[in-house]
Design a protein around this motif. Structure first.
Motif, PDB file in Angstrom:
ATOM      1  N   ALA A  37      20.858  -3.347  -9.629  1.00 22.34           N
ATOM      2  CA  ALA A  37      20.411  -1.948  -9.807  1.00 22.34           C
ATOM      3  C   ALA A  37      19.760  -1.318  -8.812  1.00 22.34           C
ATOM      4  O   ALA A  37      18.958  -1.641  -8.209  1.00 22.34           O
ATOM      5  CB  ALA A  37      19.452  -1.789 -11.310  1.00 22.34           C
ATOM      6  N   PHE A  38      20.260   0.126  -8.757  1.00 23.01           N
ATOM      7  CA  PHE A  38      19.359   0.837  -7.865  1.00 23.01           C
ATOM      8  C   PHE A  38      18.172   1.386  -8.026  1.00 23.01           C
ATOM      9  O   PHE A  38      17.899   2.058  -9.400  1.00 23.01           O
ATOM     10  CB  PHE A  38      20.274   2.421  -7.754  1.00 23.01           C
ATOM     11  CG  PHE A  38      19.678   3.223  -6.612  1.00 23.01           C
ATOM     12  CD1 PHE A  38      19.485   2.886  -5.302  1.00 23.01           C
ATOM     13  CD2 PHE A  38      19.218   4.455  -7.151  1.00 23.01           C
ATOM     14  CE1 PHE A  38      18.793   3.779  -4.594  1.00 23.01           C
ATOM     15  CE2 PHE A  38      18.981   5.246  -6.310  1.00 23.01           C
ATOM     16  CZ  PHE A  38      18.817   4.950  -4.871  1.00 23.01           C
ATOM     17  N   ARG A  39      17.121   0.990  -7.382  1.00 19.78           N
ATOM     18  CA  ARG A  39      15.609   1.083  -7.700  1.00 19.78           C
ATOM     19  C   ARG A  39      15.174   2.100  -6.346  1.00 19.78           C
ATOM     20  O   ARG A  39      14.517   1.145  -5.543  1.00 19.78           O
ATOM     21  CB  ARG A  39      14.693   0.061  -7.996  1.00 19.78           C
ATOM     22  CG  ARG A  39      15.493  -0.596  -9.461  1.00 19.78           C
ATOM     23  CD  ARG A  39      14.548  -1.504  -9.815  1.00 19.78           C
ATOM     24  NE  ARG A  39      14.945  -2.008 -11.123  1.00 19.78           N
ATOM     25  CZ  ARG A  39      15.937  -3.047 -11.603  1.00 19.78           C
ATOM     26  NH1 ARG A  39      16.592  -3.361 -10.391  1.00 19.78           N
ATOM     27  NH2 ARG A  39      16.173  -3.433 -12.848  1.00 19.78           N
ATOM     28  N   PRO A  40      14.997   3.324  -6.350  1.00 18.98           N
ATOM     29  CA  PRO A  40      14.502   3.922  -5.046  1.00 18.98           C
ATOM     30  C   PRO A  40      13.099   3.685  -4.870  1.00 18.98           C
ATOM     31  O   PRO A  40      12.705   3.904  -3.554  1.00 18.98           O
ATOM     32  CB  PRO A  40      14.814   5.252  -5.472  1.00 18.98           C
ATOM     33  CG  PRO A  40      14.849   5.463  -7.164  1.00 18.98           C
ATOM     34  CD  PRO A  40      15.434   4.238  -7.379  1.00 18.98           C
ATOM     35  N   THR A  41      12.158   3.114  -5.613  1.00 20.93           N
ATOM     36  CA  THR A  41      10.850   2.816  -5.413  1.00 20.93           C
ATOM     37  C   THR A  41      10.546   1.399  -5.207  1.00 20.93           C
ATOM     38  O   THR A  41       9.306   1.102  -5.039  1.00 20.93           O
ATOM     39  CB  THR A  41       9.739   3.283  -6.803  1.00 20.93           C
ATOM     40  OG1 THR A  41      10.248   3.026  -7.871  1.00 20.93           O
ATOM     41  CG2 THR A  41       9.918   4.947  -7.074  1.00 20.93           C
ATOM     42  N   ALA A  42      11.430   0.720  -5.229  1.00 23.41           N
ATOM     43  CA  ALA A  42      11.469  -0.781  -4.897  1.00 23.41           C
ATOM     44  C   ALA A  42      10.783  -1.339  -3.532  1.00 23.41           C
ATOM     45  O   ALA A  42      10.073  -1.927  -3.431  1.00 23.41           O
ATOM     46  CB  ALA A  42      12.569  -1.526  -5.024  1.00 23.41           C
ATOM     47  N   GLY A  43      11.153  -0.443  -2.668  1.00 30.70           N
ATOM     48  CA  GLY A  43      10.693  -0.700  -1.214  1.00 30.70           C
ATOM     49  C   GLY A  43       9.484   0.080  -0.688  1.00 30.70           C
ATOM     50  O   GLY A  43       9.216  -0.175   0.532  1.00 30.70           O
ATOM     51  N   LEU A  44       9.056   0.938  -1.369  1.00 27.00           N
ATOM     52  CA  LEU A  44       8.018   1.659  -1.157  1.00 27.00           C
ATOM     53  C   LEU A  44       6.714   0.913  -1.041  1.00 27.00           C
ATOM     54  O   LEU A  44       6.386   0.081  -1.806  1.00 27.00           O
ATOM     55  CB  LEU A  44       7.655   2.921  -2.050  1.00 27.00           C
ATOM     56  CG  LEU A  44       8.851   3.825  -2.097  1.00 27.00           C
ATOM     57  CD1 LEU A  44       8.386   5.030  -2.900  1.00 27.00           C
ATOM     58  CD2 LEU A  44       9.121   4.285  -0.773  1.00 27.00           C
ATOM     59  N   THR A  45       5.699   1.133   0.055  1.00 28.84           N
ATOM     60  CA  THR A  45       4.560   0.344   0.175  1.00 28.84           C
ATOM     61  C   THR A  45       3.280   1.336   0.428  1.00 28.84           C
ATOM     62  O   THR A  45       3.760   2.755   0.833  1.00 28.84           O
ATOM     63  CB  THR A  45       4.296  -0.457   1.333  1.00 28.84           C
ATOM     64  OG1 THR A  45       4.427   0.248   2.524  1.00 28.84           O
ATOM     65  CG2 THR A  45       5.526  -1.824   1.102  1.00 28.84           C
ATOM     66  N   PHE A  47       0.075   3.592   1.975  1.00 26.73           N
ATOM     67  CA  PHE A  47      -0.010   4.093   3.281  1.00 26.73           C
ATOM     68  C   PHE A  47      -0.986   2.901   4.095  1.00 26.73           C
ATOM     69  O   PHE A  47      -0.681   2.877   5.210  1.00 26.73           O
ATOM     70  CB  PHE A  47      -0.918   5.311   3.380  1.00 26.73           C
ATOM     71  CG  PHE A  47      -1.002   5.823   4.524  1.00 26.73           C
ATOM     72  CD1 PHE A  47       0.036   6.395   5.406  1.00 26.73           C
ATOM     73  CD2 PHE A  47      -2.337   5.940   5.072  1.00 26.73           C
ATOM     74  CE1 PHE A  47      -0.392   6.824   6.839  1.00 26.73           C
ATOM     75  CE2 PHE A  47      -2.864   6.244   6.474  1.00 26.73           C
ATOM     76  CZ  PHE A  47      -1.821   7.016   7.317  1.00 26.73           C
ATOM     77  N   ALA A  48      -2.008   2.579   2.957  1.00 28.98           N
ATOM     78  CA  ALA A  48      -3.024   1.504   3.747  1.00 28.98           C
ATOM     79  C   ALA A  48      -1.915   0.253   4.182  1.00 28.98           C
ATOM     80  O   ALA A  48      -2.575  -0.304   5.159  1.00 28.98           O
ATOM     81  CB  ALA A  48      -3.955   1.236   2.848  1.00 28.98           C
ATOM     82  N   LYS A  49      -1.287  -0.292   3.273  1.00 27.19           N
ATOM     83  CA  LYS A  49      -0.585  -1.295   3.858  1.00 27.19           C
ATOM     84  C   LYS A  49       0.367  -1.073   5.090  1.00 27.19           C
ATOM     85  O   LYS A  49       0.644  -2.066   5.972  1.00 27.19           O
ATOM     86  CB  LYS A  49       0.492  -1.847   2.812  1.00 27.19           C
ATOM     87  CG  LYS A  49      -0.275  -2.481   1.577  1.00 27.19           C
ATOM     88  CD  LYS A  49       0.707  -3.070   0.558  1.00 27.19           C
ATOM     89  CE  LYS A  49      -0.001  -3.851  -0.483  1.00 27.19           C
ATOM     90  NZ  LYS A  49       0.918  -4.443  -1.755  1.00 27.19           N
ATOM     91  N   ARG A  50       1.032   0.003   5.104  1.00 29.56           N
ATOM     92  CA  ARG A  50       1.757   0.014   6.137  1.00 29.56           C
ATOM     93  C   ARG A  50       1.053   0.300   7.596  1.00 29.56           C
ATOM     94  O   ARG A  50       1.373  -0.200   8.607  1.00 29.56           O
ATOM     95  CB  ARG A  50       2.686   1.442   5.972  1.00 29.56           C
ATOM     96  CG  ARG A  50       3.702   1.505   5.118  1.00 29.56           C
ATOM     97  CD  ARG A  50       4.667   2.534   5.076  1.00 29.56           C
ATOM     98  NE  ARG A  50       3.972   3.834   5.165  1.00 29.56           N
ATOM     99  CZ  ARG A  50       3.974   4.830   4.197  1.00 29.56           C
ATOM    100  NH1 ARG A  50       4.299   4.282   2.995  1.00 29.56           N
ATOM    101  NH2 ARG A  50       3.346   5.898   4.240  1.00 29.56           N
ATOM    102  N   MET A  51      -0.349   1.089   7.476  1.00 27.75           N
ATOM    103  CA  MET A  51      -1.016   1.091   8.574  1.00 27.75           C
ATOM    104  C   MET A  51      -1.609  -0.283   8.913  1.00 27.75           C
ATOM    105  O   MET A  51      -1.788  -0.755  10.045  1.00 27.75           O
ATOM    106  CB  MET A  51      -2.091   1.885   8.494  1.00 27.75           C
ATOM    107  CG  MET A  51      -2.032   3.495   8.183  1.00 27.75           C
ATOM    108  SD  MET A  51      -1.420   4.046   9.665  1.00 27.75           S
ATOM    109  CE  MET A  51       0.476   4.275   9.454  1.00 27.75           C
ATOM    110  N   ALA A  52      -1.811  -1.377   8.001  1.00 26.05           N
ATOM    111  CA  ALA A  52      -2.287  -2.630   8.386  1.00 26.05           C
ATOM    112  C   ALA A  52      -1.345  -3.366   9.036  1.00 26.05           C
ATOM    113  O   ALA A  52      -1.434  -4.004   9.963  1.00 26.05           O
ATOM    114  CB  ALA A  52      -2.691  -3.219   7.028  1.00 26.05           C
TER     115      ALA A  52
END
Length: 122
Positions: A37-45, A47-52
């Motif tokens: 199934a298409f889940r557009p919010t599945a890969g979002l993390t 901002f704090a995790k991305r910066m870490a």
């Protein structure tokens, strides 16, 4: 009542032991992976995790760069040592050749004079 209870236990036992099989694909393209199934919010993390994650990546790259520079410096040191040894050997051979034709004291005097000139140049 006991009969329904027995069928329920066999159904739950069956579903636990055998995972659901998909069967044959309708379109016949069995070599393709089954779609999800298409889940557009599945890969979002966040901002704090991305910066870490970025910070960790930057530290790894900095360490890599430092190690490469260290390796290059040791290699340059090795190469410079080889060049110095070759130069000293060539100079020694040149003085030996001069000593064949000239007096030893004159060769030593020329060597000292050349050494003084080298010091003045650098």
């Amino acid at each position: 009542m006991a009969d329904t209870q027995a069928t329920q236990t066999t159904i739950t036992e069956q579903s636990d032991s055998n995972p659901m099989t998909l069967g044959k694909r309708v379109n016949g393209k069995n070599w393709h992976e089954p779609k999800t199934a298409f889940r557009p919010t599945a890969g979002l993390t966040s901002f704090a995790k991305r910066m870490a994650k970025q910070k960790a990546l930057d530290s790894v790259k900095a360490k890599e760069r430092e190690m490469k520079e260290e390796k290059a410096a040791s290699r340059q040191k090795w190469i410079q040592g080889i060049k110095d040894r070759r130069e000293a050997k060539a100079e020694k051979e040149r003085y030996a050749k001069m000593a064949e034709t000239m007096h030893q004291k004159r060769v030593e005097r020329l060597r000292r004079r050349e050494k003084r000139n080298k010091m003045l140049k650098s």
